[in-house]
Design an enzyme around this catalytic site. Structure first.
Site, PDB file in Angstrom:
ATOM      1  N   HIS A   1       0.821  -1.207   0.000  1.00 51.32           N
ATOM      2  CA  HIS A   1       0.000   0.000   0.000  1.00 51.32           C
ATOM      3  C   HIS A   1       0.857   1.260   0.000  1.00 51.32           C
ATOM      4  O   HIS A   1       0.916   1.979  -0.994  1.00 51.32           O
ATOM      5  CB  HIS A   1      -0.953  -0.017   1.199  1.00 51.32           C
ATOM      6  CG  HIS A   1      -1.961   1.088   1.174  1.00 51.32           C
ATOM      7  ND1 HIS A   1      -2.804   1.351   2.231  1.00 51.32           N
ATOM      8  CD2 HIS A   1      -2.258   2.022   0.231  1.00 51.32           C
ATOM      9  CE1 HIS A   1      -3.587   2.370   1.933  1.00 51.32           C
ATOM     10  NE2 HIS A   1      -3.262   2.800   0.732  1.00 51.32           N
TER      11      HIS A   1
ATOM     12  N   ASN B   1      -6.436  -0.567  -0.921  1.00 47.47           N
ATOM     13  CA  ASN B   1      -7.024   0.424  -0.019  1.00 47.47           C
ATOM     14  C   ASN B   1      -8.492   0.201   0.297  1.00 47.47           C
ATOM     15  O   ASN B   1      -8.892   0.186   1.460  1.00 47.47           O
ATOM     16  CB  ASN B   1      -6.856   1.837  -0.584  1.00 47.47           C
ATOM     17  CG  ASN B   1      -7.276   2.902   0.411  1.00 47.47           C
ATOM     18  OD1 ASN B   1      -6.598   3.149   1.403  1.00 47.47           O
ATOM     19  ND2 ASN B   1      -8.418   3.534   0.167  1.00 47.47           N
TER      20      ASN B   1
ATOM     21  N   HIS C   1      -3.908   0.439  -6.432  1.00 48.07           N
ATOM     22  CA  HIS C   1      -4.235   1.115  -5.179  1.00 48.07           C
ATOM     23  C   HIS C   1      -5.644   0.786  -4.721  1.00 48.07           C
ATOM     24  O   HIS C   1      -5.898   0.675  -3.516  1.00 48.07           O
ATOM     25  CB  HIS C   1      -4.074   2.629  -5.312  1.00 48.07           C
ATOM     26  CG  HIS C   1      -4.389   3.358  -4.047  1.00 48.07           C
ATOM     27  ND1 HIS C   1      -5.593   4.001  -3.848  1.00 48.07           N
ATOM     28  CD2 HIS C   1      -3.682   3.504  -2.897  1.00 48.07           C
ATOM     29  CE1 HIS C   1      -5.600   4.524  -2.629  1.00 48.07           C
ATOM     30  NE2 HIS C   1      -4.469   4.247  -2.033  1.00 48.07           N
TER      31      HIS C   1
ATOM     32  N   HIS D   1       1.549   4.861  -2.892  1.00 44.70           N
ATOM     33  CA  HIS D   1       1.660   6.261  -2.467  1.00 44.70           C
ATOM     34  C   HIS D   1       3.055   6.831  -2.691  1.00 44.70           C
ATOM     35  O   HIS D   1       3.233   7.864  -3.343  1.00 44.70           O
ATOM     36  CB  HIS D   1       1.286   6.376  -0.985  1.00 44.70           C
ATOM     37  CG  HIS D   1      -0.164   6.257  -0.712  1.00 44.70           C
ATOM     38  ND1 HIS D   1      -0.996   7.341  -0.557  1.00 44.70           N
ATOM     39  CD2 HIS D   1      -0.963   5.158  -0.576  1.00 44.70           C
ATOM     40  CE1 HIS D   1      -2.228   6.936  -0.333  1.00 44.70           C
ATOM     41  NE2 HIS D   1      -2.236   5.608  -0.331  1.00 44.70           N
TER      42      HIS D   1
END
Length: 879
Positions: free
Chosen positions: A542, A737, A733, A547
Site C-alpha cells: 500500500h 485500499n 491502489h 503512495h
C-alpha cells in the site's frame, strides 16, 4: 489585506455562437482557461492583473474545480461578436485562523473583490505582440462580476464570481482545449509554455525560501521530516533517501526550517496546524475530498485515538478476553463506565470523524459497522479455505508465488545471516498431495508458497528485542486442489538464532489440525502469517508501492511536462490528491510514534523496513503481466485471453486485473499513437526526455543506476510505462485500499501485531488448552490499538462524494476527436468488464470468488457508490 490562494475557471460557456466564416485551423488555436498568476491584493490601489491563457492547460479538481470549456459549435445564423463567460472560484488565504463568527462575515463579503479589483486577459495562440517579446497578443481586460450564489459545493473559504470576455478579432478565435507536442506549439504560445514550467519548477526562488500556500512550486526533498529530535533521542529518525543505507523515493519539498538539534532534519508543524504543511496550490484537496482530514482530523487521529483514549479512558482494557467482546465492537456494546468522560472527550474532539465514534445518546462507545468478512458467518475467517482464498482474492493478493525449488531457499546473504533455507521436508508434505510426489506436484504447477521469510528476518532481532512485538518470519506451503482452491500444508515459523545472526534461523513447523491443542497451535500459526502479511500489505503493497513511488512522477510531470503536453494530459487525472494524502501520511502515520509505529509490528522500524524493500522495487515489475510471470503465476500464451495463461485459473485478482490492465493498455496505446507516429518522435521530444531523466535521476535518484529503467526511446516503452503508472495509481491502489475495512475491520482476520510467541511451557500450553480463544486474542493486537486502527481504516476505506473513477474524466479535457472516441471506448469496456466480474462472482464453480465468508471479490469493479463499498477504482492514489 486579502490574498488569493487559487483562482479557477469552470463551466465556461460560449454565449454567442461562432460564425461559419471562421476557419477550422483558427478554431484550434486556443485552449481552455488556466491561471498563471495570482498576486496579493493589498487595499486594491491598482488592478491586480491575473492572466488567463487559453492555450495552457488546467490544474484543478473535479466537480466545478477543473478549468473546463464547453465544446464550441459553429452556427451559420450567429453574429460575429463572441462573448465568453466563465465562473471564477477564489480561495482566500489562512481562513482557518479566523474565528467562526469572523469567518462567516469574511467569506460572504464578496464585494471587496468586484468592481475592477481583479482582472483577467486572454492570450492569442496566433498573433504575437512585438512590444511583449513576441508573446501571444493579450486581449482586453475583463473583471470579476457579481458573486455566484447557486454553486453549492464550495468550501467555506471559497467564493465564486462570473467573468465575461469580449472576444477580440485581433486575438483570433476561441476554441476547445488543444494538445501540443513541444515542436507543434504555436509560436505565440512558446514563451508562455516555457514560463509556466519555470514557475512550476520554482526557478528564481531561493532553495531556502519558505514556500507559501499560494505558491505553485514543485520540488523534491528527502524524507527528513519524520523525526522530532528536539523532543528527545527516542524521536530521532534517519533521513530516508539520498543514501545507500536508506534509499527512498523523493517527496515534495515543504521548505520548513530545520530542527534546533539537527540541522538536517526538517521541523514539523504542530498537529493542529498540519493542514498548513506546504502542498503546491494546484494539488490541494477539493472541498468535498476529505476537507476535515487536512485540518483538525489530523490532530484527532494522532492525539485523539492514541493519546486521548490512553489519557482519558485509562480504564480501557488492553486485550479482548473472548470473541464476543470483539463482536461487541459492531454492536455498540462497549459501555462507558463514567459518562462524565464522554462530555470531556466531545469537547476535545473537533471534527465529525471522532465524534462519530460515539452514539448520540451516549449509550455506547466506539460503535463500528460490521465488516463484510463476518457479516454472513462470524467464524468463516478461521477456516483454512478462507485463509488461503484471501491470498488470491483479498487485499494483498500479490505475494503468493509458484514453488519452483524445494525445500524453499533463502536469498539472504549467508555470511551475514547464516543458513536461512527452509527446514520443511518432503515428509511434511507427502500424503497431502493427492497421491503425487513433491517433484510431480511441482512439475504439474500444484505447489505454491506464501513467503515472508526473507523480507522479515533481517529486522526480526531488533523488532523482537527492542519493541513489544513478538514476531516470526513465516513461510506457508500450499497445494492446488482439483476444485481450484488452495489447501495449506505446513507453516514454518522462524526466529534468529539466539547466538547471533550468522548462526542462521531457528524454525518450527505446524501442520493443519481440526481438534485438540494442535488445532489451537495451528490457528496461532496462521495468525503469525497474517501478522506478516498485514504489515507487508499496509507498509509495502500500500504505502511504498503506490503512495510513495507515485509522488516523484507527479512532481516531475508538473516540472517538465507542459500542461499542453499529451502525456501530461493522459496522466494528470491519475495524480489527483496524492500529494496532500502523502503529506497527511508523513504527519500522522510514518512519523516517530505515529500511527504505523503504534499499530504495525515493526514499530519504530516501519520506515527502515520500507526503505530496505524499496531497494528491490522496479517500476517495470509493477506491470501486472510482468508481476504474474515473475511470481510464476502465469506464462505467456497467445491462445489465452490477454496473452497470458494463469496457473491458478480461479485467481480472482489476476483474472479481473488482466482485464482492467488490458483495457488501460489499449486506451493508452490508442492515445499515444495519435500523437506519436514514430519512435523518433518519442526520442526527440525534449519535454518527455527531460521528464524521464528527472524521474530516474532525481525523483527515484537512489535507483538511477538500475538496469531495468526503460530508455524511453520508443512508442512501446512510452505506452507500457504510462500503462503501468495508470495501473498502479488506479487499480493496484484500489485493491490495497478500499477493501481494508471489509477484510481488516475484523482484527483477528488481519492482525498487525503479535505480542507473544508460541506457547512453549507447560503453563502456557495448559492455558492454551483451557482457553484457546483467550490465548489467541492475548497474542494479537490489543483492544486499544484495534479501536484506533478501526477508526482509521473505516475512514480511508470510504469513497468520497466527489470521487472520479477510472473511465471518467472532466468534459473539455481535449478537443482532439480520436482520443475522445478512444476514451469513450475505454469507458464502455470498463462497464463491460464490471458486468463480467459480477457474473463470475455468481458462478458456483469459481470457489475463490466468494469463499466460506460469502465475501465476493469486487475490489476491481470500476464503479462504486459513496462510503465503504469494497469496490470502485478511483483514478488516483487517494483515500
Amino acid at each position: 489585506m486579502i490574498n488569493l490562494l487559487k483562482c479557477e475557471i469552470s463551466n465556461t460557456n460560449l454565449l454567442t455562437p461562432l460564425t461559419n466564416h471562421q476557419s477550422k485551423s483558427n478554431l484550434f488555436s486556443s485552449s481552455t482557461f488556466s491561471l498563471l498568476q495570482s498576486r496579493n491584493l493589498s487595499s486594491f490601489p491598482n488592478h491586480n492583473q491575473s492572466k488567463i491563457f487559453f492555450s495552457l492547460k488546467s490544474k484543478g479538481k473535479a466537480k466545478g474545480s477543473y478549468y473546463s470549456v464547453v465544446k464550441n459549435t459553429l452556427d451559420n445564423r450567429a453574429p460575429a461578436k463572441v462573448i465568453i463567460e466563465g465562473i471564477v472560484v477564489l480561495k482566500k488565504k489562512t481562513l482557518s485562523a479566523f474565528k467562526e463568527d469572523v469567518k462567516s462575515k469574511f467569506v460572504h463579503s464578496d464585494d471587496v473583490l468586484i468592481g475592477g479589483k481583479v482582472s483577467f486577459q486572454l492570450v492569442s495562440a496566433v498573433h504575437t505582440d512585438p512590444a511583449n517579446n513576441y508573446k501571444g497578443k493579450l486581449g482586453k481586460l475583463s473583471y470579476l462580476e457579481k458573486g455566484v450564489k447557486t454553486i453549492t459545493d464550495l468550501a467555506d473559504d471559497e467564493l465564486a464570481f462570473r467573468v465575461r470576455f469580449d472576444w477580440d478579432e485581433d486575438i483570433d478565435l476561441p476554441g476547445a482545449l488543444i494538445t501540443y507536442l513541444p515542436h507543434q506549439t504555436p509560436a505565440p504560445l512558446c514563451k508562455y509554455r516555457e514560463e509556466e514550467l519555470e514557475i512550476l519548477r520554482g526557478e528564481g526562488k531561493d532553495q531556502n525560501e519558505m514556500l507559501l500556500e499560494w505558491d505553485r512550486v514543485y520540488d523534491y526533498a528527502y524524507y527528513n521530516d519524520l523525526g522530532k529530535p528536539d523532543k528527545g533521542k527516542e524521536y530521532v529518525r534517519p533521513i530516508f533517501g539520498g543514501s545507500a543505507e536508506y534509499p527512498y523515493p523523493r517527496r515534495g519539498r515543504t521548505s520548513r526550517p530545520p530542527t534546533k538539534k539537527d540541522p538536517h532534519t526538517e521541523s514539523r508543524l504542530p498537529l493542529a496546524k498540519a493542514k498548513d504543511v506546504y502542498v503546491p496550490r494546484d494539488e490541494k484537496f477539493a472541498h468535498l475530498k476529505l476537507s476535515d482530514f487536512m485540518g483538525d482530523t489530523v490532530k484527532s487521529i494522532s492525539q485523539g485515538v492514541f493519546g486521548m483514549l490512553d489519557a482519558i479512558f485509562d480504564w480501557t482494557p488492553t486485550k479482548f478476553h473472548n470473541f464476543k467482546e470483539v463482536h461487541d465492537l459492531y454492536e455498540g456494546a462497549i459501555k462507558l463506565q463514567d459518562r462524565s468522560f464522554l462530555d470531556k472527550f466531545r469537547k476535545l474532539v473537533p471534527t465529525a470523524f471522532l465524534k462519530a465514534l460515539f452514539r448520540s445518546d451516549g449509550a455506547d462507545f466506539l460503535n463500528y459497522p460490521k465488516p463484510d468478512i463476518i457479516k454472513e458467518d462470524e467464524s468463516a475467517w478461521r477456516t483454512d479455505e478462507e485463509f488461503t482464498r484471501q491470498m488470491l482474492a483479498g487485499i494483498n493478493p500479490f505475494i503468493i508465488r509458484r514453488l519452483e525449488e524445494f525445500p524453499p531457499v533463502s536469498r539472504l546473504d549467508p555470511v551475514a545471516y547464516g543458513n536461512q533455507n527452509s527446514s520443511i521436508t518432503k515428509e511434511c508434505l507427502q500424503g497431502n498431495l493427492d497421491g503425487l510426489s513433491v517433484e510431480e506436484a511441482m512439475q504439474r504447477n500444484r505447489l505454491f508458497i506464501l513467503d515472508h521469510h526473507d523480507i522479515v528476518m533481517p529486522y526480526l532481532r531488533q523488532i523482537n528485542t527492542e519493541t513489544t512485538s513478538k514476531v516470526y518470519a513465516t513461510r506457508t506451503i500450499l497445494f492446488l486442489k482439483e476444485d481450484g482452491t488452495l489447501k495449506p500444508l505446513v507453516i514454518e515459523l522462524s526466529l534468529p538464532h539466539e547466538k547471533g545472526d550468522k548462526f542462521g534461523a531457528v524454525s518450527e513447523l505446524h501442520a493443519p489440525a481440526n481438534d485438540g491443542i494442535k488445532a489451537s497451535l495451528w490457528q496461532l500459526a496462521k495468525a503469525y502469517v497474517a501478522v506478516n502479511d498485514s504489515a507487508y500489505h499496509q507498509l509495502i503493497s500500500h504505502w511504498l508501492h503506490t503512495h510513495a513511488v507515485m509522488e516523484p512522477f507527479i512532481i516531475a510531470s508538473n516540472r517538465q511536462l507542459s500542461m499542453l503536453h499529451p502525456i501530461y494530459k493522459l496522466l494528470h487525472p491519475h495524480f489527483r490528491d496524492t500529494m496532500p494524502v502523502n503529506t497527511v501520511a508523513r504527519q500522522i502515520a510514518l512519523n516517530a510514534d505515529g500511527l504505523f509505529e503504534q499499530a504495525v509490528f515493526p514499530r519504530q522500524y516501519v520506515v527502515h523496513w520500507t526503505s530496505s524493500l524499496y531497494k528491490k522495487w522496479a517500476l517495470t515489475e509493477q506491470a501486472l503481466p510482468r508481476d504474474l510471470i515473475k511470481r510464476g503465476m502465469a506464462v505467456k500464451d497467445s491462445k489465452s485471453p490477454h496473452g497470458y495463461k494463469l496457473l491458478i485459473e480461479d485467481y480472482p485478482y489476476a483474472v479481473d486485473g488482466l482485464q482492467i490492465w488490458g483495457a488501460i493498455e489499449t486506451w493508452v496505446k490508442e492515445y499515444c499513437l495519435f500523437y506519436y507516429k514514430t519512435d523518433i518522435m518519442v526520442a526527440n521530444d525534449p519535454e518527455l526526455q527531460s521528464w524521464w531523466k528527472e524521474i530516474r535521476e532525481i525523483g527515484h535518484g537512489d535507483k538511477k543506476d538500475e538496469k531495468w529503467w526503460p530508455e524511453m526511446k520508443t512508442i512501446n516503452e512510452l505506452t507500457e510505462t504510462c500503462t503501468t503508472i495508470i495501473w498502479v495509481a488506479s487499480a493496484l491502489h484500489a485493491v490495497v485500499n478500499f477493501g481494508q475495512y471489509p477484510y481488516s475491520g475484523h482484527m483477528p482476520n488481519r492482525p498487525t501485531i503479535s505480542r507473544r510467541f508460541m506457547p512453549k511451557t507447560k503453563k502456557e500450553l495448559k492455558e492454551l488448552e483451557k482457553n484457546p480463544d483467550g490465548v489467541f486474542l492475548k497474542t494479537v493486537t490489543s483492544q486499544l490499538r484495534t479501536l484506533a486502527c478501526l477508526s482509521v481504516i473505516e475512514l480511508i476505506s470510504r469513497h468520497s462524494e466527489d470521487e472520479v473513477y477510472l473511465g471518467q474524466r472532466e468534459p473539455g479535457w481535449t478537443s482532439d476527436a480520436p482520443p475522445i472516441e478512444a476514451f469513450k471506448r475505454f469507458s464502455k469496456k470498463l462497464e463491460s468488464i464490471e458486468k463480467e466480474i459480477l457474473d463470475r462472482n455468481k458462478d458456483p464453480e469459481l470457489k475463490n470468488r466468494v469463499g466460506p465468508a460469502k465475501l465476493p471479490f469486487t475490489l476491481l469493479c470500476p464503479s462504486s457508490g459513496v462510503g465503504i463499498t469494497g469496490r470502485g477504482i478511483p483514478n488516483s492514489v487517494s483515500i
